[in-house]
Design an enzyme around this catalytic site. Structure first.
Site, short mmCIF file in Angstrom:
data_model
loop_
_atom_site.label_atom_id
_atom_site.label_comp_id
_atom_site.label_asym_id
_atom_site.label_seq_id
_atom_site.Cartn_x
_atom_site.Cartn_y
_atom_site.Cartn_z
N CYS A 227 -50.60 -29.21 -0.98
CA CYS A 227 -51.27 -29.14 0.32
C CYS A 227 -52.77 -29.10 0.03
O CYS A 227 -53.20 -29.61 -1.02
CB CYS A 227 -50.78 -27.94 1.14
SG CYS A 227 -51.04 -26.31 0.41
N THR B 57 -54.80 -26.40 -0.46
CA THR B 57 -55.10 -25.42 -1.52
C THR B 57 -53.92 -25.15 -2.46
O THR B 57 -54.12 -24.56 -3.52
CB THR B 57 -55.45 -24.06 -0.88
OG1 THR B 57 -54.33 -23.68 -0.05
CG2 THR B 57 -56.72 -24.16 -0.03
N HIS C 149 -38.35 -11.76 -20.80
CA HIS C 149 -38.74 -12.57 -19.64
C HIS C 149 -37.59 -12.66 -18.63
O HIS C 149 -37.80 -12.57 -17.43
CB HIS C 149 -39.19 -13.97 -20.08
CG HIS C 149 -40.43 -13.95 -20.90
ND1 HIS C 149 -41.55 -13.23 -20.54
CD2 HIS C 149 -40.75 -14.55 -22.08
CE1 HIS C 149 -42.49 -13.38 -21.45
NE2 HIS C 149 -42.03 -14.17 -22.40
#
Ligand code: RB5
Length: 148
Positions: free
Chosen positions: A65, A67, A134
């Site tokens: 988009c 930003t 993780h």
């Protein structure tokens, strides 16, 4: 690998450049965004792309988009989506390696085409490390998602 891509009216040209770049690599692209000259709302494109990923039709998603922010907010509301809004390669790479991100977002009003293609290359070529620490943290994200 099959990639879903989406954009709003701030990013149709960059979307087309990313799409062409992926297709040159032989990657199939499912385009859920709007064309140049059309207007569309970023949450609609984000939902369409993310559903392709959570539904298993596409391996990864890319959302563009103005930003990258609106797309990432919308995408991260969808169960099973970890969307990374990036403007440099290090974060794009680590979003896969550490966070197992499945959607990459960026802004056509923030970065140029060269950086966008570098981000895409880093994102699609980096596997999740599979490291236990993780995975544990990602599982905690999923637990938060399930809490509502
Ligand atoms: C559209 O003008 C703009 O708000 C959108 O592309 C995006 O930047 C939102 O986060």
């Amino acid at each position: 690998m099959k990639i879903a891509i989406g954009n709003d009216h701030a990013a149709p040209e960059l979307k087309l450049a990313v799409k062409a770049h992926l297709e040159e690599k032989g990657i199939e692209v499912v385009d859920m965004g709007c064309a140049p000259g059309e207007k569309c709302d970023y949450p609609d494109a984000a939902a369409a792309v993310c559903r392709k990923v959570t539904g298993g039709e596409c391996t990864l998603g890319i959302l563009i988009c103005g930003t990258g922010l609106g797309m990432s907010y919308a995408a991260n509301k969808i169960k099973g989506i970890r969307a990374a809004c990036c403007s440099e390669v290090f974060s794009a790479r680590l979003s896969r390696e550490h966070n197992d991100a499945n959607v990459l977002c960026f802004g056509a009003r923030v970065i140029g085409e060269g950086t966008a293609l570098d981000l895409v290359d880093a994102f699609i070529s980096t596997p999740f490390s599979g490291d236990e620490r993780h995975q544990r943290r990602i599982d905690k994200i999923t637990a938060l998602e399930n809490e509502g």
